[in-house]
Design an enzyme around this catalytic site. Structure first.
Site, mmCIF file in Angstrom:
data_model
loop_
_atom_site.group_PDB
_atom_site.id
_atom_site.type_symbol
_atom_site.label_atom_id
_atom_site.label_comp_id
_atom_site.label_asym_id
_atom_site.label_seq_id
_atom_site.Cartn_x
_atom_site.Cartn_y
_atom_site.Cartn_z
ATOM 1 N N HIS A 127 -8.299 26.156 27.268
ATOM 2 C CA HIS A 127 -7.024 25.033 27.079
ATOM 3 C C HIS A 127 -7.229 24.271 25.958
ATOM 4 O O HIS A 127 -7.627 23.203 25.867
ATOM 5 C CB HIS A 127 -7.481 24.183 28.287
ATOM 6 C CG HIS A 127 -7.033 23.171 28.854
ATOM 7 N ND1 HIS A 127 -6.306 22.011 28.022
ATOM 8 C CD2 HIS A 127 -6.568 22.828 30.188
ATOM 9 C CE1 HIS A 127 -5.854 21.217 28.669
ATOM 10 N NE2 HIS A 127 -5.819 21.699 29.920
ATOM 11 N N GLU A 174 -2.082 26.754 25.585
ATOM 12 C CA GLU A 174 -3.239 27.402 26.217
ATOM 13 C C GLU A 174 -3.091 28.898 26.739
ATOM 14 O O GLU A 174 -1.829 29.133 27.037
ATOM 15 C CB GLU A 174 -3.587 26.351 27.524
ATOM 16 C CG GLU A 174 -3.727 25.095 27.503
ATOM 17 C CD GLU A 174 -3.519 24.238 28.763
ATOM 18 O OE1 GLU A 174 -3.946 24.872 29.613
ATOM 19 O OE2 GLU A 174 -2.967 23.026 28.566
HETATM 20 O O1 TA6 Z 1 -3.242 22.494 31.447
HETATM 21 C C1 TA6 Z 1 -2.484 21.271 31.668
HETATM 22 C C2 TA6 Z 1 -3.165 20.659 32.840
HETATM 23 O O2 TA6 Z 1 -3.497 21.503 33.786
HETATM 24 C C3 TA6 Z 1 -2.560 19.431 33.253
HETATM 25 O O3 TA6 Z 1 -1.853 19.459 34.426
HETATM 26 C C4 TA6 Z 1 -3.472 18.026 32.777
HETATM 27 O O4 TA6 Z 1 -3.631 17.115 33.715
HETATM 28 C C5 TA6 Z 1 -4.397 18.773 31.964
HETATM 29 O O5 TA6 Z 1 -4.528 20.229 32.260
HETATM 30 C C6 TA6 Z 1 -5.685 17.980 31.657
HETATM 31 O O6 TA6 Z 1 -6.515 18.060 32.911
HETATM 32 P P1 TA6 Z 1 -7.871 17.554 32.575
HETATM 33 O O7 TA6 Z 1 -8.656 17.966 34.115
HETATM 34 O O8 TA6 Z 1 -8.775 18.068 31.543
HETATM 35 O O9 TA6 Z 1 -7.724 15.990 32.910
#
Ligand code: TA6
Length: 301
Positions: free
Chosen positions: A169, A273
Site C-alpha cells: 500500500h 498500490e
Molecule cells: O487503499 C485505499 C484504502 O483502502 C482506502 O479506502 C483508505 O481508507 C486507505 O486505504 C487507508 O486505510 P487505513 O486503514 O490505513 O486508514
C-alpha cells in the site's frame, strides 16, 4: 522488544556501514540501510518500509508527520503490507494483521556492487492469534538506486487451499497533488469506491486527482508511472505477481477525519498500490506459493 530495547541476537544481521538496527519513532526497532546510491528505513513493526531516498533527491516515500509509532498500531505512510485481507473486515482490523505485527528480521546481505538486501518473516503465531489459516510469509527488501520489495506467500497446508488478498500500500511523496499525472491505466476496469463502488473503465491516458480518489483497478498488471511535475521527477512502479493497482488520495474532508494524518498532507502524497484485491483475490492450492514483486525507481523529468 516492547520496552524499546534491541535484542542482542539481532546484531548478527548488522553489516558495518550498511545495515544497523536502531530505535525509531516510539522507540520501535528499525533498520537503517545505507548504500552507495540511497538510504532506507524499515521498521520491524509491519516490516514497514518508511523511507527510501536516493542521494540528492527528495524522499520517494511519504510519511505522515502525525503517524503513530506504537506496537499494534499501523504506521501512516511508507509501505504498509496489507495481508491477508484488504479494506475493512467485520470485527477485525482494516487491511489485515500483517501491518500491525512485529516481523522477525531473518537476515541481510550486501552484494559486491553495494546493493543491500534484508529479509523478514511474519511470525507463524500472528495468523493463529488472529484465527486465520496458517501461511508462510516472507518480505525481502533490496536497496540500491531503486527499491525492490518482494512479498512471498506459501500455503503450508497439505490439504486446504489458502485464500487471501495482499497489497503493498505504497505512499509516494510528491511535490503537489495538483501537479501530478498518473499513467499506465487507460482502458482498465476499476471499482470507484467513492462512487458507491460503481464499475467503470479508465478513459484517461494521464489521471489527475482533484477530489477524493479511491479506486481499485482490476486485472491491472502493467507498469504505472507518476509524473511529479513540481519535483521534476518521474516515479516508475514496475510489478509482477500483482493483478490489481489501487490509487488513493483522501483529499480535504477525509484527510481531516484521519487522526494520524495532517490536514494538508493530502497535497503531498498519493498512494499507488500493487497487489491482488477484490475480484483479484488469490487462492493457493496446498503447497503452492506466490510472489508479489514491486520495483520502485525514479528519474528526473
Ligand atoms: O487503499 C485505499 C484504502 O483502502 C482506502 O479506502 C483508505 O481508507 C486507505 O486505504 C487507508 O486505510 P487505513 O486503514 O490505513 O486508514
Amino acid at each position: 522488544m516492547k520496552d524499546g530495547t534491541i535484542p542482542e541476537h539481532l546484531r548478527k544481521y548488522e553489516i558495518p556501514e550498511r545495515v544497523a538496527i536502531v530505535r525509531g519513532g516510539g522507540d520501535l526497532p528499525k533498520l537503517s540501510v545505507r548504500t552507495n546510491w540511497s538510504t532506507a528505513e524499515i521498521y520491524l513493526l509491519g516490516a514497514h518500509v518508511t523511507e527510501f531516498q536516493k542521494n540528492g533527491e527528495p524522499p520517494l516515500l511519504f510519511l505522515s508527520q502525525a503517524s503513530h509509532f506504537a506496537a499494534g498500531k499501523a504506521i501512516r505512510g511508507g509501505v504498509p503490507i496489507v495481508f491477508p485481507w484488504f479494506g475493512p473486515r467485520e470485527g477485525r482490523s482494516q487491511h489485515g494483521f500483517a501491518r500491525v505485527t512485529e516481523w522477525e528480521w531473518e537476515g541481510s546481505s550486501a552484494g559486491l556492487d553495494g546493493t543491500v538486501t534484508v529479509r523478514f518473516g511474519l511470525p507463524e503465531d500472528a495468523a493463529r492469534a488472529d484465527g486465520s489459516p496458517p501461511s508462510n510469509v516472507t518480505f525481502t527488501v533490496t536497496v540500491s538506486d531503486r527499491l525492490t520489495m518482494e512479498l512471498a506467500i506459501v500455503n503450508p497446508s497439505a490439504t486446504e487451499s489458502l485464500s487471501f488478498e495482499n497489497c503493498l500500500h505504497t505512499y509516494f511523496a510528491i511535490g503537489d497533488i495538483a501537479e501530478v499525472e498518473i499513467t499506465g491505466l487507460q482502458g482498465t476496469a476499476f471499482i470507484d469506491k467513492v462512487d458507491n463502488f460503481a464499475r467503470k473503465s479508465e478513459s484517461a491516458a494521464a489521471i489527475r486527482i482533484n477530489s477524493e480518489t479511491d479506486r481499485v483497478y482490476l486485472d491491472a498488471t502493467g507498469t504505472v508511472e507518476i509524473h511529479d511535475l513540481k519535483n521534476h521527477r518521474k516515479i516508475r512502479v514496475e510489478k509482477s505477481g500483482s493483478a490489481s493497482t489501487v490509487i488513493w488520495n483522501p483529499w480535504v474532508v477525509k484527510a481531516r477525519q484521519i487522526s494520524d494524518f495532517r490536514e494538508d498532507e493530502y497535497k503531498q502524497m498519493v498512494c499507488v498500490e500493487s497487489g491482488n484485491v477484490a475480484q483479484n483475490k488469490m487462492s493457493l492450492a496446498p503447497g503452492e506459493s506466490t510472489s508479489l514483486r514491486v520495483v520502485l525507481s525514479s528519474q528526473p523529468i
